[in-house]
Design an enzyme around this catalytic site. Structure first.
Site, PDB file in Angstrom:
ATOM      1  N   GLY A 217       0.798  -1.210   0.000  1.00 53.75           N
ATOM      2  CA  GLY A 217       0.000   0.000   0.000  1.00 53.75           C
ATOM      3  C   GLY A 217       0.828   1.255   0.000  1.00 53.75           C
ATOM      4  O   GLY A 217       0.447   2.253   0.597  1.00 53.75           O
ATOM      5  N   CYS A 218       1.976   1.271  -0.660  1.00 56.04           N
ATOM      6  CA  CYS A 218       2.807   2.471  -0.736  1.00 56.04           C
ATOM      7  C   CYS A 218       2.016   3.557  -1.439  1.00 56.04           C
ATOM      8  O   CYS A 218       1.729   3.462  -2.623  1.00 56.04           O
ATOM      9  CB  CYS A 218       4.092   2.170  -1.504  1.00 56.04           C
ATOM     10  N   GLY A 219       1.669   4.615  -0.711  1.00 60.39           N
ATOM     11  CA  GLY A 219       0.649   5.528  -1.179  1.00 60.39           C
ATOM     12  C   GLY A 219       1.006   6.369  -2.369  1.00 60.39           C
ATOM     13  O   GLY A 219       0.132   6.946  -2.994  1.00 60.39           O
ATOM     14  N   LEU A 220       2.271   6.498  -2.746  1.00 60.12           N
ATOM     15  CA  LEU A 220       2.636   7.367  -3.848  1.00 60.12           C
ATOM     16  C   LEU A 220       3.155   6.620  -5.059  1.00 60.12           C
ATOM     17  O   LEU A 220       3.462   7.239  -6.060  1.00 60.12           O
ATOM     18  CB  LEU A 220       3.696   8.391  -3.387  1.00 60.12           C
ATOM     19  N   CYS A 221       3.271   5.296  -4.998  1.00 59.94           N
ATOM     20  CA  CYS A 221       3.793   4.561  -6.138  1.00 59.94           C
ATOM     21  C   CYS A 221       2.845   4.667  -7.320  1.00 59.94           C
ATOM     22  O   CYS A 221       1.648   4.501  -7.174  1.00 59.94           O
ATOM     23  CB  CYS A 221       3.984   3.090  -5.778  1.00 59.94           C
TER      24      CYS A 221
END
Length: 268
Positions: free
Chosen positions: A112-116
């Site tokens: 859930g890496c929010g900026l990838c």
């Protein structure tokens, strides 16, 4: 072909070693599966997530990412198992098409890496609404809130491998909790659950079992949460963004201790 996970945990055999001693046995481990969020026939994000509360995840992600402005803009939402994962299929109102084009994602990180996957540097510093809710939180309830969050984490207690996000209403207690292998997913699931139940995030505090990165602050701002309380530390950017959008950021909340980084007027 991968079997689609449908349970949040799985009991597996393991060999426990301590010094010269080895003991066979079993342990419950957290499950994770690929979840694709689709709008129309287009995949907007793919993430690894716990295969529970996926309706909440779809709605919450749509709200916290600014893809919709209200739950009413999702016309339909369905959960469709696939051989390689699960699709959360959503149809949105026509007026949301431009927002989807602006915030299109091809791939989100495995937890859930929010900026990838965003398409420009400018999107990382997106404009956020000002959070003006005047909800206050008694300082005596901060420790109690985090204790209640920990006690309610059934999946984490079983697996020791998931994050949680909770909603605390001052004077009332822990109203909602969602768990997931990804901290962003847990917060999105909570946002979706709040919306589905018609609860206003402005009436309480968001509780996190993780560190506070800027994406967590951005998601809190998008749903109008005035208070964000976390067990771990924030990043410097998270503090700056919380200050700018009006969120009271409370971190390192453990026992009777905590540190308030922004807008301390909401803690009484």
């Amino acid at each position: 072909m991968q079997e689609t996970a449908s349970r949040p945990s799985l009991v597996l055999p393991r060999l426990a070693r301590q010094g010269d001693q080895a003991e066979p046995g079993f342990r419950a481990v957290a499950e994770e599966t690929a979840v694709a969020l689709t709008y129309g026939r287009s995949t907007h994000a793919v993430m690894m997530a716990s295969p529970i509360a996926l309706e909440d995840l779809g709605l919450g992600f749509s709200l916290t990412e600014g893809l919709i402005g209200s739950p009413a803009e999702i016309i339909s939402l369905g959960i469709v198992p696939r051989p390689a994962g699960i699709e959360v299929q959503m149809e949105v109102a026509e007026a949301c098409a431009s927002a989807l084009a602006r915030r299109r994602r091809r791939l989100a990180g495995p937890l859930g890496c929010g900026l990838c996957g965003i398409e420009s540097l400018e999107e990382a510093g997106r404009d956020l609404p000002s959070v003006t809710a005047g909800t206050t939180l008694p300082h005596t309830e901060i420790g109690a809130a985090m204790e209640a969050l920990s006690a309610a984490q059934a999946l984490h207690r079983e697996t020791r491998a998931v994050h949680a996000a909770g909603f605390w209403q001052p004077g009332q207690g822990l109203a909602l909790l969602r768990e997931d292998v990804g901290r962003h997913n847990a917060l999105d699931k909570l946002a979706g659950a709040l919306a589905r139940q018609g609860r206003s995030a402005g009436a309480g505090a968001l509780l996190l079992t993780s560190r506070v990165s800027v994406e967590m602050v951005q998601k809190a701002a998008m749903i109008g949460a005035p208070l964000l309380v976390a067990v771990s530390a924030p990043t410097a950017l998270a503090v700056r963004v919380a200050e700018g959008c009006g969120i009271t950021l409370i971190a390192l909340a453990r026992g009777k201790a905590c540190e308030i980084f922004t807008h301390p007027n909401r803690v009484c």
